[in-house]
Design a protein around this motif. Structure first.
Motif, PDB file in Angstrom:
ATOM      1  N   GLN A 260       0.440 -16.154   8.695  1.00 22.92           N
ATOM      2  CA  GLN A 260       1.390 -15.242   9.321  1.00 22.92           C
ATOM      3  C   GLN A 260       1.571 -13.992   8.483  1.00 22.92           C
ATOM      4  O   GLN A 260       1.437 -14.011   7.247  1.00 22.92           O
ATOM      5  N   CYS A 261       1.872 -12.918   9.161  1.00 22.47           N
ATOM      6  CA  CYS A 261       2.078 -11.634   8.479  1.00 22.47           C
ATOM      7  C   CYS A 261       3.194 -10.879   9.189  1.00 22.47           C
ATOM      8  O   CYS A 261       3.254 -10.840  10.423  1.00 22.47           O
ATOM      9  N   SER A 262       4.069 -10.284   8.404  1.00 26.83           N
ATOM     10  CA  SER A 262       5.161  -9.508   8.986  1.00 26.83           C
ATOM     11  C   SER A 262       4.686  -8.104   9.330  1.00 26.83           C
ATOM     12  O   SER A 262       3.609  -7.669   8.905  1.00 26.83           O
ATOM     13  N   THR A 263       5.491  -7.395  10.087  1.00 34.39           N
ATOM     14  CA  THR A 263       5.232  -5.982  10.336  1.00 34.39           C
ATOM     15  C   THR A 263       5.514  -5.200   9.059  1.00 34.39           C
ATOM     16  O   THR A 263       6.482  -5.453   8.348  1.00 34.39           O
ATOM     17  N   GLY A 264       4.634  -4.242   8.749  1.00 37.51           N
ATOM     18  CA  GLY A 264       4.838  -3.449   7.548  1.00 37.51           C
ATOM     19  C   GLY A 264       6.084  -2.578   7.647  1.00 37.51           C
ATOM     20  O   GLY A 264       6.460  -2.123   8.722  1.00 37.51           O
ATOM     21  N   PHE A 265       6.741  -2.364   6.504  1.00 42.20           N
ATOM     22  CA  PHE A 265       7.918  -1.495   6.485  1.00 42.20           C
ATOM     23  C   PHE A 265       7.972  -0.755   5.152  1.00 42.20           C
ATOM     24  O   PHE A 265       7.319  -1.136   4.172  1.00 42.20           O
ATOM     25  N   ASN A 266       8.722   0.322   5.103  1.00 41.92           N
ATOM     26  CA  ASN A 266       8.863   1.145   3.908  1.00 41.92           C
ATOM     27  C   ASN A 266       9.926   0.521   3.002  1.00 41.92           C
ATOM     28  O   ASN A 266      11.121   0.605   3.301  1.00 41.92           O
ATOM     29  N   PHE A 267       9.495  -0.104   1.913  1.00 43.07           N
ATOM     30  CA  PHE A 267      10.460  -0.800   1.062  1.00 43.07           C
ATOM     31  C   PHE A 267      11.259   0.178   0.197  1.00 43.07           C
ATOM     32  O   PHE A 267      12.255  -0.210  -0.421  1.00 43.07           O
ATOM     33  N   HIS A 268      10.833   1.440   0.135  1.00 46.92           N
ATOM     34  CA  HIS A 268      11.666   2.438  -0.543  1.00 46.92           C
ATOM     35  C   HIS A 268      12.951   2.690   0.250  1.00 46.92           C
ATOM     36  O   HIS A 268      14.034   2.883  -0.336  1.00 46.92           O
ATOM     37  N   LYS A 269      12.805   2.672   1.573  1.00 50.11           N
ATOM     38  CA  LYS A 269      13.955   2.910   2.427  1.00 50.11           C
ATOM     39  C   LYS A 269      14.705   1.608   2.740  1.00 50.11           C
ATOM     40  O   LYS A 269      15.893   1.643   3.047  1.00 50.11           O
TER      41      LYS A 269
ATOM     42  N   GLU B 109       0.869  -1.174   0.000  1.00 53.23           N
ATOM     43  CA  GLU B 109       0.000   0.000   0.000  1.00 53.23           C
ATOM     44  C   GLU B 109       0.906   1.224   0.000  1.00 53.23           C
ATOM     45  O   GLU B 109       1.541   1.530   1.014  1.00 53.23           O
ATOM     46  N   GLY B 110       1.002   1.895  -1.133  1.00 57.37           N
ATOM     47  CA  GLY B 110       1.938   3.011  -1.256  1.00 57.37           C
ATOM     48  C   GLY B 110       3.352   2.482  -1.193  1.00 57.37           C
ATOM     49  O   GLY B 110       3.798   1.722  -2.050  1.00 57.37           O
ATOM     50  N   SER B 111       4.067   2.857  -0.145  1.00 58.86           N
ATOM     51  CA  SER B 111       5.439   2.382   0.029  1.00 58.86           C
ATOM     52  C   SER B 111       5.560   1.373   1.167  1.00 58.86           C
ATOM     53  O   SER B 111       6.655   0.961   1.515  1.00 58.86           O
ATOM     54  N   SER B 112       4.411   0.980   1.744  1.00 58.26           N
ATOM     55  CA  SER B 112       4.418   0.040   2.869  1.00 58.26           C
ATOM     56  C   SER B 112       4.230  -1.386   2.353  1.00 58.26           C
ATOM     57  O   SER B 112       3.297  -1.672   1.589  1.00 58.26           O
ATOM     58  N   LEU B 113       5.099  -2.286   2.776  1.00 59.62           N
ATOM     59  CA  LEU B 113       5.074  -3.680   2.309  1.00 59.62           C
ATOM     60  C   LEU B 113       4.950  -4.629   3.497  1.00 59.62           C
ATOM     61  O   LEU B 113       5.555  -4.418   4.550  1.00 59.62           O
ATOM     62  N   ARG B 114       4.155  -5.689   3.289  1.00 57.86           N
ATOM     63  CA  ARG B 114       4.028  -6.758   4.284  1.00 57.86           C
ATOM     64  C   ARG B 114       4.194  -8.113   3.601  1.00 57.86           C
ATOM     65  O   ARG B 114       3.729  -8.307   2.468  1.00 57.86           O
ATOM     66  N   PHE B 115       4.833  -9.032   4.297  1.00 59.10           N
ATOM     67  CA  PHE B 115       4.972 -10.408   3.825  1.00 59.10           C
ATOM     68  C   PHE B 115       3.897 -11.283   4.490  1.00 59.10           C
ATOM     69  O   PHE B 115       3.618 -11.130   5.678  1.00 59.10           O
TER      70      PHE B 115
ATOM     71  N   PHE C  89      13.891 -15.199  -3.823  1.00 56.75           N
ATOM     72  CA  PHE C  89      13.270 -16.423  -3.311  1.00 56.75           C
ATOM     73  C   PHE C  89      12.245 -16.965  -4.301  1.00 56.75           C
ATOM     74  O   PHE C  89      12.184 -18.168  -4.581  1.00 56.75           O
ATOM     75  N   ALA C  90      11.419 -16.063  -4.861  1.00 55.41           N
ATOM     76  CA  ALA C  90      10.385 -16.489  -5.799  1.00 55.41           C
ATOM     77  C   ALA C  90      10.985 -17.058  -7.085  1.00 55.41           C
ATOM     78  O   ALA C  90      10.421 -17.976  -7.689  1.00 55.41           O
ATOM     79  N   MET C  91      12.136 -16.537  -7.503  1.00 56.70           N
ATOM     80  CA  MET C  91      12.731 -16.979  -8.770  1.00 56.70           C
ATOM     81  C   MET C  91      13.623 -18.200  -8.607  1.00 56.70           C
ATOM     82  O   MET C  91      13.662 -19.079  -9.480  1.00 56.70           O
ATOM     83  N   TYR C  92      14.345 -18.286  -7.492  1.00 55.95           N
ATOM     84  CA  TYR C  92      15.359 -19.327  -7.363  1.00 55.95           C
ATOM     85  C   TYR C  92      15.153 -20.272  -6.168  1.00 55.95           C
ATOM     86  O   TYR C  92      15.945 -21.188  -5.978  1.00 55.95           O
ATOM     87  N   GLY C  93      14.119 -20.034  -5.372  1.00 52.55           N
ATOM     88  CA  GLY C  93      13.879 -20.913  -4.230  1.00 52.55           C
ATOM     89  C   GLY C  93      13.502 -22.312  -4.689  1.00 52.55           C
ATOM     90  O   GLY C  93      12.981 -22.517  -5.793  1.00 52.55           O
ATOM     91  N   SER C  94      13.754 -23.302  -3.849  1.00 56.31           N
ATOM     92  CA  SER C  94      13.401 -24.683  -4.192  1.00 56.31           C
ATOM     93  C   SER C  94      11.887 -24.824  -4.253  1.00 56.31           C
ATOM     94  O   SER C  94      11.145 -24.043  -3.651  1.00 56.31           O
TER      95      SER C  94
ATOM     96  N   GLN D  91      14.921  -6.298   1.684  1.00 54.04           N
ATOM     97  CA  GLN D  91      13.974  -7.373   1.990  1.00 54.04           C
ATOM     98  C   GLN D  91      13.137  -7.740   0.774  1.00 54.04           C
ATOM     99  O   GLN D  91      12.887  -8.916   0.497  1.00 54.04           O
ATOM    100  N   LEU D  92      12.701  -6.752   0.024  1.00 53.74           N
ATOM    101  CA  LEU D  92      11.911  -7.024  -1.177  1.00 53.74           C
ATOM    102  C   LEU D  92      12.756  -7.727  -2.230  1.00 53.74           C
ATOM    103  O   LEU D  92      12.273  -8.645  -2.918  1.00 53.74           O
ATOM    104  N   ALA D  93      14.012  -7.335  -2.344  1.00 53.23           N
ATOM    105  CA  ALA D  93      14.903  -7.994  -3.303  1.00 53.23           C
ATOM    106  C   ALA D  93      15.087  -9.467  -2.941  1.00 53.23           C
ATOM    107  O   ALA D  93      15.070 -10.344  -3.818  1.00 53.23           O
ATOM    108  N   TRP D  94      15.235  -9.731  -1.650  1.00 53.19           N
ATOM    109  CA  TRP D  94      15.368 -11.123  -1.215  1.00 53.19           C
ATOM    110  C   TRP D  94      14.102 -11.924  -1.555  1.00 53.19           C
ATOM    111  O   TRP D  94      14.177 -13.107  -1.930  1.00 53.19           O
TER     112      TRP D  94
END
Length: 622
Positions: free
Chosen positions: A80-89, A65-71, A100-105, A93-96
């Motif tokens: 389960q849900c992570s605490t939201g964080f600003n992925f611009h800053k 939502e905007g710049s806030s991301l949750r896993f 994970f989505a591309m190369y995870g088992s 975590q988003l890169a990881w």
């Protein structure tokens, strides 16, 4: 999106759904309504993937939502849900996540490596747009044969997610499949389910029952399913497949709002809640998942393929089914076990052995090991009345509280016992005679006038709504059939007698509710006994005897004898008015075995998913 009652079954899972590694929802806004909208759509997508693809164990996703991301992570025991964080800053975590989505088992992404999705072939050998599934378990391989026998519970994310298949065992050599493919003879059934971590396996419970029966075990085995394989699924590293809890993780707290947007979307949010089996928002202080609530992935294979009460199309086989299940309950009572989940879906008829079998022992427990804190289990429409109320109906409370004077205390804890199982079987009997109508009786009644058939249909339908379609807490008419049985029994006999003019003994078992009332009163008027945990309890083990089961069994035998060689085919109640059509005759009508909108079964109306656009991995317009 396909739902449990759609004609397509999970063999039809699309390539797009199977190939969807993760899911995501994105909105530019940051408001509470934006968060709620993302949550609804993510739940919809996760539900679609986990239900449509038997190869999936769990699924991960993100919301922005905007710049806030949750896993998010959707598992069969919790979300389960992570605490939201600003992925611009904090973009790392988003890169990881993308890596994970591309190369995870495949296993890390949530796929079950012990299940293989394979194209199915038509009878002429040509490929078709449907799939079978090949399960590997305990060094043996089983391939599904047709659509699932049952899979409705898999539609809820947080649930047992039970799937039951008719399967064929593949001939293998040290785990290698012969070419061309060969199948071993004999029908089998595979059940894939997520049980609580500390729950015993069905095979373990069955073994305990047989051990307690000693010399009677051999006779008892014919009334239970034969288990060929029963184990917890193993991951590729050899560990048991148990739903994990991320370190320091908490269960998800769903967004709530009183905005106008929520008032317009309340039904959609309710659909999400229902889909996840009612997982409520956790409070900030106590939303950690208990280890005992984690679930283990269990796979069981049974010998033979039975039919549940829902699938039976004649009265004679139904009577044999109930007779066998009553014998199974009698053996369980002798072994000291309570089933706790007797229902029309768990009462099975074996057409090969011509005997009834009692299934699903996952909730069965020794009565002396149970406590008042045990949660309710079972199907509401078949639960015993006292079990629904969690209270004794006939216990006299106005007695001295000093147990040394009378052996009684005013408030013995309610603990479900053997008679409640037998009462559940009686409700199965009443259910069948409400929702399965003899075809030949309708044809004969039609000759006296269509209005008579319509009136009879309406009266039976009204009665069915009094005794069934109830919630887990029951209702007044059900309670009255136990506390004051004769008026209710008399009413039922008068209602159903026109359908069985030549077979009065078929309705006699309905009067067994009066014997149940007597048995309940006998137990609850007896002096209490002190249990090992020092609580005062009703003397169930000494007051519940085999006489009651013998009496019920005699009623079943009399009912069967009244039929002789006649099968007495039945139709669903919902088809009753259709038989009034002039073109339908006794010679040309066919029995319809398709199950419809009835209580105690999977949802009697289609579950509607949210209309919020396609889930990730699906093309627009599909």
């Amino acid at each position: 999106m396909r739902t449990p009652n759609d004609e397509a079954a999970c063999r039809y899972a699309s390539d797009e759904i199977t190939a969807t590694a993760t899911i995501a929802e994105f909105r530019l806004g940051k408001s509470t309504d934006d968060r709620m909208d993302n949550e609804r759509k993510l739940v919809q997508a996760a539900t679609e993937i986990l239900f449509n693809d038997p190869c999936r164990r769990c699924v991960s996703g993100i919301t922005i939502e905007g710049s806030s991301l949750r896993f998010f992570k959707f598992l069969r025991s919790h979300v389960q849900c992570s605490t939201g964080f600003n992925f611009h800053k904090e973009p790392r975590q988003l890169a990881w996540f993308f890596l994970f989505a591309m190369y995870g088992s495949m296993e890390a992404l949530g796929y079950d490596l012990s299940v293989e999705r394979i194209p199915s072939e038509a009878d002429d050998g040509t490929a078709r747009a449907r799939y079978d599934f090949r399960y590997s378990t305990e060094g043996r391989m089983f391939q599904t044969d047709g659509d699932p026998i049952s899979e409705e519970r898999a539609h809820k994310i947080v649930s047992r997610a039970t799937r039951v298949w008719k399967v064929k065992e593949i001939r293998t050599n040290n785990g290698q499949i012969f070419e061309p493919l060969e199948f071993l003879p004999g029908e089998k059934v595979l059940k894939d389910v997520w049980s609580y971590r500390n729950a015993l396996l069905e095979g373990e419970i069955q073994a305990k029952i047989f051990k307690e029966l000693r010399d009677g075990a051999e006779e008892a085995q014919q009334y239970f399913l034969t288990i060929l394989v029963d184990h917890v699924v193993l991951l590729s590293n050899g560990e048991r497949d148990i739903t994990p809890m991320c370190p320091g993780g908490k269960m998800v707290e769903w967004t709530r709002s009183d905005s106008p947007f929520l008032s317009r979307s309340r039904s959609s949010m309710q659909a999400c809640s229902d889909t996840m089996s009612g997982q409520k928002p956790a409070n900030p202080e106590g939303n950690a998942l208990k280890s005992s609530l984690c679930r283990k992935h269990v796979r069981t294979v049974f010998e033979g393929c039975c039919k549940s009460v829902y699938e039976l199309s004649d009265v004679s086989n139904f009577l044999r089914c109930v007779t066998g299940c009553a014998k199974a309950l009698e053996f369980m009572q002798k072994a000291g076990f309570v089933h706790r989940d007797v229902s029309a879906g768990n009462c099975l008829y074996d057409p090969v052995k011509n005997v009834g079998r009692l299934a699903d022992l996952e909730y069965a427990k020794p009565h002396n090991a149970m406590s008042a804190s045990e949660p309710k289990t079972g199907t509401p429409d078949f639960m015993a009345v006292e079990y629904q109320l969690k209270d004794w109906l006939f216990y006299e409370w106005d007695v001295p509280s000093d147990p040394t004077l009378t052996g009684r205390t005013p408030h013995p804890p309610f603990i479900v016992h053997h008679l409640h199982d037998l009462e559940s079987l009686c409700w199965v009997y009443v259910w069948f005679f409400h929702f399965r109508i003899p075809h030949q009786s309708i044809v004969k009644l039609q000759e006296t006038g269509v209005d008579i058939v319509k009136d009879l249909h309406n009266n039976i339908d009204r009665s069915s709504r009094e005794y069934f379609f109830c919630g887990v807490n029951g209702n007044g008419p059900r309670s009255a059939l136990i506390t004051r049985p004769w008026p209710g029994v008399k009413k039922l006999l008068g209602l159903l007698r026109p359908l069985y003019p030549s077979h009065p003994p078929l309705l006699a078992p309905i009067g067994f509710f009066m014997k149940l009332q007597e048995a309940y009163m006998t137990i609850q008027k007896a002096d209490l006994v002190q249990a090992p945990d020092e609580t005062w309890r009703l003397p169930v083990s000494t007051t519940v005897t085999g006489d009651l089961y013998t009496s019920f069994g005699q009623l079943m035998r009399d009912a069967l004898d009244s039929l002789g060689e006649e099968r007495l085919p039945v139709e669903k109640l919902s088809k009753m008015l259709d038989l009034c059509s002039p073109v339908v005759t006794a010679d040309t009508a066919e029995v319809d075995n398709d199950e419809g909108a009835e209580p105690g079964q999977p949802p009697h109306k289609k579950l509607k998913m949210l209309n919020n656009g396609p889930a990730a991995g699906r093309k627009r317009g599909e």
